[in-house]
Write an enzyme that holds these catalytic residues in place. Structure first.
Site, PDB file in Angstrom:
ATOM      1  N   SER A  30      23.946 -42.100  17.389  1.00  0.00           N
ATOM      2  CA  SER A  30      23.033 -40.963  17.463  1.00  0.00           C
ATOM      3  C   SER A  30      22.301 -41.019  18.790  1.00  0.00           C
ATOM      4  O   SER A  30      22.157 -42.096  19.372  1.00  0.00           O
ATOM      5  CB  SER A  30      22.006 -41.044  16.329  1.00  0.00           C
ATOM      6  OG  SER A  30      20.954 -40.128  16.526  1.00  0.00           O
ATOM      7  N   TYR A  43      16.143 -46.271  11.521  1.00  0.00           N
ATOM      8  CA  TYR A  43      17.351 -45.503  11.853  1.00  0.00           C
ATOM      9  C   TYR A  43      17.667 -45.649  13.341  1.00  0.00           C
ATOM     10  O   TYR A  43      18.812 -45.912  13.726  1.00  0.00           O
ATOM     11  CB  TYR A  43      17.125 -44.036  11.490  1.00  0.00           C
ATOM     12  CG  TYR A  43      18.271 -43.115  11.844  1.00  0.00           C
ATOM     13  CD1 TYR A  43      19.356 -42.973  10.998  1.00  0.00           C
ATOM     14  CD2 TYR A  43      18.249 -42.370  13.022  1.00  0.00           C
ATOM     15  CE1 TYR A  43      20.410 -42.121  11.307  1.00  0.00           C
ATOM     16  CE2 TYR A  43      19.290 -41.513  13.338  1.00  0.00           C
ATOM     17  CZ  TYR A  43      20.366 -41.394  12.479  1.00  0.00           C
ATOM     18  OH  TYR A  43      21.394 -40.551  12.798  1.00  0.00           O
TER      19      TYR A  43
END
Length: 152
Positions: A30, A43
């Site tokens: 990401s 995350y």
């Protein structure tokens, strides 16, 4: 799950790829792995670990015909993002479209294309890296981010 799932799958497929003398591993990270935000540190850290893990693997296995790359999408309309935007709209008592634009402005100000990406756009990067046309691409973190990552 992000890191250990990636490691476990990799450990499972590497022996077969080594035996074949060919393989493509494309991990999904990401933009948050490169440009972390303040609201999901766990995350962000897991996605940074995947980028690092992939780069290490790319060095370890390239000579054996196994290419390893990472795709790092940003602001892609996935169920997770859609739910986040719906929750934001409900909490702020605004429309979904307004919540989307507000999130973009406040949390992804460098998405220069000023829209969310699609799953198909991210998938196209994966398909390309798996193809023969990408036979000289190894150890790359391909950002599919609309310009979101502010650094080079």
């Amino acid at each position: 799950m992000n890191v250990f799932g990636t490691v476990r799958v990799t450990k499972a497929v590497i022996p077969f790829m080594k035996k074949a003398g060919f393989g493509r591993i494309i991990n999904i990270s990401s933009e948050s792995g490169l440009q972390p935000d303040s609201f999901m540190p766990h995350y962000n850290a897991s996605k940074a670990a995947i980028i690092n893990f992939s780069k290490s693997l790319s060095k370890a296995y390239a000579a054996q015909g196994i290419l390893v790359n990472t795709v790092s999408p940003a602001f892609i309309m996935t169920p997770m993002l859609e739910n986040l935007l719906k929750d934001n709209a409900k909490q702020l008592n605004i429309t979904y479209e307004e919540a989307t634009q507000q999130f973009l402005k406040e949390n992804r100000p460098h998405v220069e294309v000023k829209r969310h990406g699609t799953v198909d756009e991210a998938a196209s990067a994966v398909v390309y890296l798996a193809s023969e046309q990408a036979s000289f691409i190894n150890g790359v973190n391909l950002r599919v981010d609309g310009g979101s990552v502010a650094s080079i």
